[in-house]
Each structure stands twice: as C-alpha cells, then as structure tokens.
Design an enzyme around this catalytic site. Structure first.
Site, PDB file in Angstrom:
ATOM      1  CD  GLU A 197      24.187  39.929  42.288  1.00  0.00           C
ATOM      2  OE1 GLU A 197      25.205  40.327  42.877  1.00  0.00           O
ATOM      3  OE2 GLU A 197      24.225  39.419  41.167  1.00  0.00           O
ATOM      4  CD  GLU A 226      21.247  43.867  46.720  1.00  0.00           C
ATOM      5  OE1 GLU A 226      22.038  42.897  46.627  1.00  0.00           O
ATOM      6  OE2 GLU A 226      21.617  45.054  46.758  1.00  0.00           O
ATOM      7  CB  CYS A 270      30.513  38.341  41.523  1.00  0.00           C
ATOM      8  SG  CYS A 270      29.476  38.560  40.109  1.00  0.00           S
ATOM      9  CB  SER A 307      24.385  43.608  44.169  1.00  0.00           C
ATOM     10  OG  SER A 307      24.316  42.595  45.154  1.00  0.00           O
ATOM     11  CE  LYS A 335      36.796  36.972  42.623  1.00  0.00           C
ATOM     12  NZ  LYS A 335      35.563  37.319  43.319  1.00  0.00           N
ATOM     13  CD  GLU A 340      36.309  39.848  46.315  1.00  0.00           C
ATOM     14  OE1 GLU A 340      36.715  38.732  45.915  1.00  0.00           O
ATOM     15  OE2 GLU A 340      35.183  40.288  46.055  1.00  0.00           O
ATOM     16  CD  GLU A 364      35.643  46.849  52.733  1.00  0.00           C
ATOM     17  OE1 GLU A 364      36.771  47.212  53.099  1.00  0.00           O
ATOM     18  OE2 GLU A 364      35.326  46.677  51.556  1.00  0.00           O
ATOM     19  CB  CYS A 407      36.089  34.202  35.462  1.00  0.00           C
ATOM     20  SG  CYS A 407      35.006  35.200  36.474  1.00  0.00           S
TER      21      CYS A 407
END
Ligand code: SF4
Ligand code: SF4
Ligand code: SF4
Ligand code: FES
Lengths: 576, 158
Positions: free
Chosen positions: A278, A281, A298, A318, A357, A360, A365, A502
């Site tokens: 990141e 990037e 994230c 990102s 999560k 996710e 993908e 988190c």
C-alpha cells in the site's frame, strides 16, 4: 454544579446532566435496555425508572435531567416492581430458549430476570414464532428473541449511517427488518456486526462456522492452517473471564495448536506486507498523478459501504487486498508450493474480530480456480466457544510462537488492530522509503486514541502528506462528503468500519464493560512500545518473501496475488 | 408506464422534504394499487431517505399494501359492529380458505385479502366485500360459496 439527594445522600451533579449518568458515577447500578452511551436517549423501554419526589409517576433516569434540590430514590418497592413488570412482560412471549441460545450466559435479558429475582412466567402470551433471517453470510437475525429495544436500528443508522434495518409494522406484529423484509443479503447491510455487539439478547449473532472447522480438523486428508488477526490476542482473554487488555498472544497460539491446527500464522505478518504494497501504491499514485486521496482497503465493511454508497470514489480505494486475504492467497500459493501440498487440500481458517470478514472471504474475487483463499472465518467469540468446547484453558498454557514463514511480525503490523494503526505503520515505512532513515520517534501521537476522526499534516523530505483517520462509517460518510465536495488537502485516508477499529469489531467479546475497548487499545500500544521490531519494512521475513517469491512491491506476482478490484453495487434499497 | 406514474407524482412534490412521505405513499398507492419495491427505491432516492425507513413508516399504517391486489380483492370489516357479530371468525375462516394473511396476495394473483376498520355498513354485519361488492351477514358456509363463485368466474373468463 448543583446539589441533589440520592437515596438520602447528598450528591453533586453538573447542570443538565441526565439522572442516569449521576447515578452511575455514584456507583448505583440502574438497569437499562434502550439506552446507548453517546447517543441521545430514546426513553423507550422504561427499565431505568426511579422515583423523583413530587412527581406522581416514575421517571426514566436516562432521559430526565437533574435539577437543584431534586430528591431521587432508586430502589423503592414501587421502582423495583415497575422494573419487574417490564421484564415479565418482555418474557411473556419470549422463547425461553436460554439453554440452546447463543447468548446463554451473557444475555442482558437473562441477567435482568436474574437480578430482579423473577422466578416464574407470570404472563403467558403466545410465543412468537418468526422466521430467522439466515440470508447473510455474516449476520443471523432471530426475531423471536428480539425485545424491540431498537439498539441495533440506532447503531446501524446513527453510528454507521447504513440504515439497513428499521422497525417494521406496529403493535404485536412489530419487528425489526430490512426494506420489504427481504433479508440482510439483499439489503445495504455491510456485515459490520456492530448491531450484534449492542443487542441485549440472542436475537443477533454471527453466522457460526464452528462445526465446519471441527469437521476440517478431523479430516486426515486436510492440512488445516489458521491465521489470527492483530486485535484478537488482546481481547480473547475476556472470553475466559480474564481482565480486558490482557495480551494472550503466545497462549492463544499454543491453544490453536491444541485444537489440532497444523500451522498457526499471524495476520500481523501480512499487515506488514500490506504496508509494503500500500505504501508503494501511495508513492506511485503521488508520483504519477494517480487518483488521490488514496483510501485504505483492509476493512471489508467499509469496502461494501463505498461500493454501495459512493461508487464514484472506488478509484480512490487502494487495490491492496486486506491482510486476511493477502495471507490467504500466500497460504494457497507460496506456502502450498513450499510444502508440496495441493491448495485444494488446504483448509484455511482465520480468527478475526470481525463479522464482515466472513463476507469478504466469500467474495468471488477472493478465490483462484474456484478455490477460496480463506475457507472459514471465526470471530473472537467463536474461538472462545470452540476452545471451551474442546476444554482448552488459554490461561493455563505455556506461550508458544507462531509458525514460519508467516509467524514473525513487526509491531507496526500489530497496531493495525486499532484505529490509526495502519496510518502510523504506513508513515513509519513511508518515511524510511523516502528518506532512507527511520523516524526519530516512531510513536505518532496525533494518530492515537479512540477519537472517530484524526488528522495529521506533515512534510517528509519536501513531500507534503495530508493524512486522515476515521473509524465508524458515519464518520467516514462525513469525510467522504467533504472529498466529494472538493476537499483536496488529503493524500491518504485510513477508514475502519467499526468505531475505534478492530479492537471494537463486530466479532469481539460482547457485553463487556465500557472500559474494555480502551484497555484493548492500551494493550496494543504497550506491545508496540516494547517490541524489538517496530517497522514493517524491517521485518526480515517480509524481505525474504520478496526476495524468494514476490520480487518487488507492485510487481507481477504481487499484482496477481495481493491486489484486487471492486464492484459497484446497485442496491435499489440502499438509498440514504 | 408504471415508472412514469411514480415520476409524475414525485415531480409534483419537487423540492419536498421528508414530511411529504405519507402523501407521496398515498398517491403512489392510489396510482398503482400498492407500494412496490421499485416505488420505495424511487421515493428513497427522491427524499434521500433509507428504503428501510420508508418501508418501516409505511408498514406502521394499515392503509398501505405491498402486494398488487388480486383479481378478487376481499375486504373484511373489523369494525365494532362486525366484531360483535363475529367478524374475527369470518377473518379466520377466510385466512384458512384462501391461505392468505391480511395484506397478502395469492401467488396466482387470483385472491387478495385486506382488513378494514369499518365499511360503514354496520346494519349488514358481519360484512365482507369482494371488489367493492358487499356481502351481508357472512357465515363460513357463505364464504365458501363466495369463493367458489369467484373461481367459477375465473374459469368462464379464461
Ligand atoms: S435471548 Fe437471553 S433470555 Fe432469550 S433465550 Fe437467549 S439467553 Fe435466554
Ligand atoms: S451488520 Fe452493520 S450494517 Fe448490517 S445491519 Fe448490523 S449494524 Fe447494520
Ligand atoms: S435485535 Fe436486539 S438490539 Fe435489535 S431491537 Fe431486537 S433486541 Fe434490540
Ligand atoms: S433505558 Fe431509560 S427508557 Fe430505556
């Protein structure tokens, strides 16, 4: 300051303060159901009533301000009887399912019935049999156990600004649900799980994958590996009755081995990797005139949020996968090759503070050749339950380190677990990448603490960097609106779905004391303070991974394994 | 055409705030016979309100329905006079025979069921109306006949 009398004692209070907050400060526990700290009172449940001299009716303490000379009684027979009646009425059509309920042992309703000494079912209404909403990969709603306190609705709307759910109908038919009661999976729900954390009963819970994991652990054909997120080691202890903020990192690793996992990896390692990718990037975007401000990727609840509500800003996000998915991809590629195992024979489990999560890891993908990179996600709470089932007492175990090659982390990766942590880790490494030198003080104070919005404007070697950190999607919405309106002094924005990050995730221990989140935060900072390795770029295992396998950040292998793309979600029901 | 109707209604309320929600819902129901998901989505966008909120508000009132009416729209009066004369039994019986809850429409769109407060025909209690036609002093037996009649009409039409 004003003076009033509480149960015959003289007490000082601020003008305009609600009675409830004064009572709490005085150590008087008044039960509440609809009250939510930090939000305006709704006064809906009447659980918090007290007697105020001169008032003919009982007074809800959560929504009534104190005044000079007020005389309050908090536990008269009349008060206690009123509270008892409320609980009895709530229980009238309750399923009485405690033995089989996911909330057994940490349910507010159960506790109220217990505290108020309710020993029989007085009113017998018809039990509410209502269909459960099992449509979501992350959240389960059981309306039969709902007491209509409205906390989930307020959380979803007022804190998260998602408003996926609301009251439907009225009277005895009233329930909580999505538009047209169509189910969470087709709603704007971002799977954050914050509604679970505020629900006083078992009406809301995570979609549980414990059985699937146990099955995998017992399958001799499978190699079962597990990764654990940065914030889990500072919250798991609470599931064992230990004080909040106790770090059980090594014991947890040992416990996971006892459960039979073949390898235990640390997601903080891939958090370090995220910083490398990141950070590169960001530098690339700044140098080549790419889309700015760049936003972190994230937190999967946030990703679904922006896909749903601000799709025009998706180019700002990102392309890095989250640490969970980066590690998942590496486990079924690099690690599988190294071990000579067919990726299809690896079962990859992750322990996360997070319900999103679960969503996710099921995104299309996040699989290659139809093999998902991460197979099952368990929340901190689920890990607690699994360990209890297996009779493993975390506290009694000797600490043990995580496994190579994804076991060693810097503490920069560890502080990902708190709001501001990604940014702090990124700036530490950016400074090194740009100047070739480490920051004098690695602790970046303005990015620390639980505040919902934080900003930092610095200059590194002539390069101006405007950084913003927000947590809680309502705060994110405000900042995004500024960006849409043309604000351009920011280059990098960290966004976490859950307020505080988190450590306060939707999968963390619930019904804990309000100081718990603060304690978890302090624990992460302490780990960072004492760590020998405090920057992602100096993690030797990260350097090795690039040398032996990935090549360089943003290289072809990275692109293939560690980066992703996003989908605009046209959810007609998601207006807001 | 349906979309045009909603658009027209929303145009008439241009610049309106959230307090227009109920009138808009009423007009949409008037025009389309019910509140559809796409109508809610459009109103949501127009008023900048979450769809869950609009659905929540709409379900608070008995006047809104969320399924198109069936070919035969049954209304059961639950006013005081009808109640005294046993309209609850009538409703239970209808629910059973049509296999529908109030507010629902059968899958084949043949029947729909609605409960209303008072139809102003208390002398005929208990009253049921089908597509606006009143049936007086309804009994379970009579209900069976009415339903049978509807089914026959449907067969003849086809
Ligand atoms: S929600 Fe609470 S009171 Fe209800 S069944 Fe579960 S544990 Fe028992
Ligand atoms: S999981 Fe989050 S977005 Fe979904 S309903 Fe609960 S609070 Fe709302
Ligand atoms: S689901 Fe839980 S939080 Fe939501 S209204 Fe019901 S009891 Fe309250
Ligand atoms: S907590 Fe005071 S009314 Fe609900």
């Amino acid at each position: 300051m004003i003076t009033l009398t509480v149960d015959g004692r003289t007490v000082e209070a601020k003008n305009g303060e609600m009675i409830l907050s004064v009572l709490r400060r005085e150590g008087i526990h008044v039960p509440t159901l609809c009250h939510m700290d930090g939000l305006p009172p709704s006064g809906a449940c009447r659980m918090c009533v007290v007697e105020v001299e001169g008032s003919p009716t009982l007074t809800p303490s959560c929504s009534f301000p104190v005044s000079e000379g007020m005389k309050i009684k908090t536990a008269t027979p009349r008060v206690l009887e009123a509270r008892r009646t409320i609980v009895k009425l709530l229980l009238a059509n309750h399923p009485d399912d405690c033995l089989y309920c996911n909330s057994n042992g940490h349910c507010d309703l159960q506790k109220l019935a217990q505290d108020l000494g309710i020993r029989e079912r007085v009113y017998r209404g018809p039990r509410r049999v209502q269909e459960m909403d099992m449509s979501s990969p992350a959240i389960v709603r059981d309306p039969g156990k709902c007491i209509l306190c409205g906390r989930c609705v307020r959380m979803c709307e007022e804190i998260q600004s998602v408003a996926a759910i609301d009251f439907i109908g009225r009277g005895s038919r009233a329930k909580i649900g999505t538009a047209f009661d169509g189910g969470l999976n087709v709603s704007s729900c971002v799977n954050c799980g914050q509604c679970i954390n505020v629900c006083p009963t078992g009406a809301l819970s995570e979609r549980c994958y414990i059985d699937e994991v146990i099955q995998a652990l017992n399958d001799p054909e499978k190699m079962v590996v597990v990764q654990h997120a940065p914030s889990v080691s500072v919250s798991l202890a609470e599931e064992f009755g230990l004080p909040a903020g106790k770090d059980v990192d090594g014991q947890m690793v040992a416990a996971l081995r006892r459960l039979g996992f073949d390898r235990v990896f640390d997601t903080s390692f891939s958090a370090d990797l995220t910083i490398m990718e990141e950070g590169s990037e960001l530098v690339h975007r700044v140098k080549t005139g790419g889309t700015l401000p760049m936003m972190t990727s994230c937190s999967p609840g946030w990703i679904k949020f922006i896909e749903t509500f601000y799709p025009q800003l998706l180019p700002n996000v990102s392309t890095c996968k989250s640490p969970q998915q980066m590690l998942g991809a590496l486990i079924k590629s690099f690690f599988a090759e190294r071990e000579g195992v067919d990726p299809a024979n690896i079962v990859s489990v992750s322990i996360m503070p997070c319900t999103a999560k679960k969503f996710e890891c099921a995104r299309p993908e996040m699989a290659r050749n139809h093999v998902p990179d991460v197979d099952y996600v368990l929340t901190t709470r689920e890990l607690g339950r699994l360990l209890h089932q297996f009779g493993v007492d975390v506290n009694a175990l000797e600490p043990s380190p995580a496994d190579t090659p994804f076991g060693e982390r810097s503490s920069a990766g560890k502080i990902f677990g708190a709001t501001g942590g990604v940014m702090e880790a990124a700036i530490r490494s950016a400074h090194y990448l740009i100047t070739g030198k480490e920051l004098d003080d690695l602790k970046i104070q303005p990015l620390r603490g639980l505040k919902g919005c934080k900003e930092l404007h610095i200059e590194i070697d002539g390069l101006k960097l405007g950084a913003a950190v927000v947590s809680g999607l309502g705060n994110a919405r405000k900042l995004l609106d500024e960006v849409v309106a043309g604000r351009n002094d920011l280059q990098f924005i960290e966004i976490m779905t859950c307020p505080g990050g988190c450590i306060n995730g939707g999968g963390q221990p619930k019904n804990v004391d309000p100081e718990a989140v603060q304690a978890r935060l302090k624990a992460l900072y302490k780990i960072d303070r004492d760590a020998p390795l405090r920057t992602s770029h100096s993690n030797p295992w990260i350097q090795r991974l690039y040398k032996e396998y990935l090549g360089e950040p943003l290289g072809e292998k990275s692109h293939h394994l560690l980066h992703t793309h996003y989908t605009m979600r046209n959810i007609p029901m998601a207006q807001g | 055409m349906v979309t045009a109707d909603i658009d027209n209604i929303l145009n008439r309320h241009s610049g309106a705030g959230r307090d227009h929600l109920i009138p808009i819902l009423q007009e949409v129901q008037e025009a389309e016979g019910y509140i559809s998901p796409r109508a809610v989505a459009k109103i949501a966008e127009f008023l900048n309100l979450p769809a869950s909120k609009i659905y929540g508000v709409a379900t608070f009132y008995n006047q809104f329905r969320f399924h198109p009416k069936g070919r035969f729209h049954f209304m059961v009066c639950r006013g005081t006079a009808c109640h005294v004369k046993g309209s609850q039994k009538v409703l239970d019986e209808l629910t059973k025979q049509l296999k529908l809850e109030p507010g629902q429409t059968s899958r084949d769109r043949l029947f729909s069921l609605e409960v209303v407060a008072c139809m102003g025909a208390c002398g005929l209690a208990p009253v049921v109306s089908v597509n606006g036609e009143f049936y007086a002093k309804v009994t379970p037996r009579k209900l069976m006949e009415i339903i049978q009649e509807c089914r026959q009409k449907e067969v003849v039409d086809v």
